[in-house]
Scaffold this active site. Structure first.
Site, PDB file in Angstrom:
ATOM      1  N   CYS A   1      13.019  52.268 113.956  1.00 43.73           N
ATOM      2  CA  CYS A   1      12.302  51.093 113.752  1.00 43.73           C
ATOM      3  C   CYS A   1      10.845  51.439 113.802  1.00 43.73           C
ATOM      4  CB  CYS A   1      12.585  49.904 114.543  1.00 43.73           C
ATOM      5  SG  CYS A   1      14.505  49.739 114.924  1.00 43.73           S
ATOM      6  N   ASP A   2      10.374  51.724 115.034  1.00 45.09           N
ATOM      7  CA  ASP A   2       8.944  51.661 115.812  1.00 45.09           C
ATOM      8  C   ASP A   2       8.263  52.926 115.366  1.00 45.09           C
ATOM      9  OD1 ASP A   2       9.361  48.866 115.841  1.00 45.09           O
ATOM     10  OD2 ASP A   2       9.821  49.250 117.970  1.00 45.09           O
TER      11      ASP A   2
ATOM     12  N   CYS B   1      13.819  51.461 119.821  1.00 44.90           N
ATOM     13  CA  CYS B   1      14.218  51.990 118.326  1.00 44.90           C
ATOM     14  C   CYS B   1      13.331  52.711 117.696  1.00 44.90           C
ATOM     15  CB  CYS B   1      14.748  50.343 117.665  1.00 44.90           C
ATOM     16  SG  CYS B   1      15.581  51.191 116.007  1.00 44.90           S
TER      17      CYS B   1
END
Ligand code: NAP
Length: 311
Positions: free
Chosen positions: A137-138, A134
């Protein structure tokens, strides 16, 4: 007393299921959450979440624990409880689970989706330590660093553009010599000068505590080389966890995600769905929002004259 009889059974203990449990419990519905593993869903593997409003930074594990504690104020959570079959008898669903039978008047499917994996050595071990599924997300943690994105669909190209825009040095690795992503995205990848590594596959990921290198094989030459990278974003598709939806005969879209109305109802009366299983933007905040809508719709449906006459 738990006699296995509920107004609402929520299947899946991720953010959609937890949020639905809070809303359903507060609405006065006798609710249970069934989770086949441990609660938290995909957010459990996220080392740091920075886009959940109200928390500037929190680990997926910690946020899962907080959601679980909150949901359990309103509904029992049964972990390691897998739904093995569902029958409908009049207005009541009979759920056969690995831990016994449950009856409910309504169901929310919140079973999520699973990122497809490459299945190469090091992928699992370095997941959350440089290997990610992701970018939104990261990605932020890899600002200014060398990363690869693996895949040739819309998600992979969007990841590459996103990571490039936040200052990562991106190489896009794809197994074929052409992308399946839409042309507009391909044009943007070209416009931004993102390097592409075509007809190539990742053979393995290397690193002790964190990702150091990806071994990339050029399928045209058969030669492999080690590429130093801090991050690898794998975007080779997702699989909806639609087993329960299929048991219920719920209508799916062409990719296997559950079709829902705006109020999260499915085509099957008494069955609602929320979170990643409905497709669309797969984010914790979206799943939580959909869980709230699904629980509210379930409440309204159970309070309708049809249900009130059933006693
Ligand atoms: P996808 O379209 O299924 O693409 C998956 C990509 O991964 C393909 O390029 C595929 O290669 C590659 N792949 C699959 N298995 C692989 C493996 N084992 N090793 C290496 N590569 C592998 O998945 P997606 O990009 O996640 O998109 C899913 C759906 O969401 C699609 O319908 C997409 O259009 C949609 N989507 C839309 C948007 C949008 O903004 N409109 C954004 C994201 C996603 P091949 O090409 O060789 O098969």
């Amino acid at each position: 007393m738990d006699d296995g009889s509920y107004d609402l059974a929520i299947i899946g203990g991720g953010p959609a299921g937890s949020s639905a449990a809070v809303y359903a419990g507060r609405a006065g519905l006798r609710t249970v959450v069934l989770e086949k593993q441990i609660s938290g869903g995909q957010m459990m593997v996220s080392p740091l979440i920075e886009n959940w409003p109200g928390d500037k930074g929190i680990s997926g594990e910690a946020l899962s624990a907080r959601m679980k504690q909150h949901a359990e104020l309103y509904a029992p959570l049964k972990e390691f409880t897998e739904v093995e079959g569902i029958e409908r008898d009049g207005g009541l669903f009979h759920l056969r689970t690995s831990e016994g039978d449950i009856r409910s008047k309504a169901i929310i499917i919140a079973t999520g989706a699973t990122h497809r994996k490459l299945g190469v050595p090091g992928e699992e071990e370095l997941s959350g330590k440089g290997v990610s599924f992701c970018a939104t997300c990261d990605g932020f943690f890899f600002k200014g660093r060398d990363v690869i994105v693996v895949g040739g669909g819309n998600t992979a190209l969007l990841y590459a553009i996103y990571l490039n825009n936040i200052g990562c040095h991106v190489k896009l690795v794809h197994r074929r010599d052409a992308f399946r992503a839409e042309k507009a995205l391909q044009d943007q990848v070209a416009k931004f000068g993102i390097e592409t590594v075509l007809s190539s596959v990742v053979e393995r990921f290397l690193g002790e505590d964190s990702l150091d290198k990806a071994v990339i094989k050029d399928l045209r030459t058969g030669l492999s080389k080690e590429l130093p990278v801090a991050g690898a974003f794998i975007a080779v598709g997702e699989e909806p966890n639609n087993g329960v939806a299929k048991m219920l005969g719920v209508e799916l879209d062409h990719e296997g995600y559950v079709n829902v109305e705006r109020d999260m109802r499915t085509n099957v009366p008494g069955v609602f769905a929320a979170g990643d299983i409905t497709g669309g933007l797969k984010q914790i905040v979206v799943a939580a929002g959909e869980g709230a809508v699904a629980a509210t719709s379930a409440f309204e449906s159970l309070m309708s004259p049809y249900w009130l006459t059933r006693g």
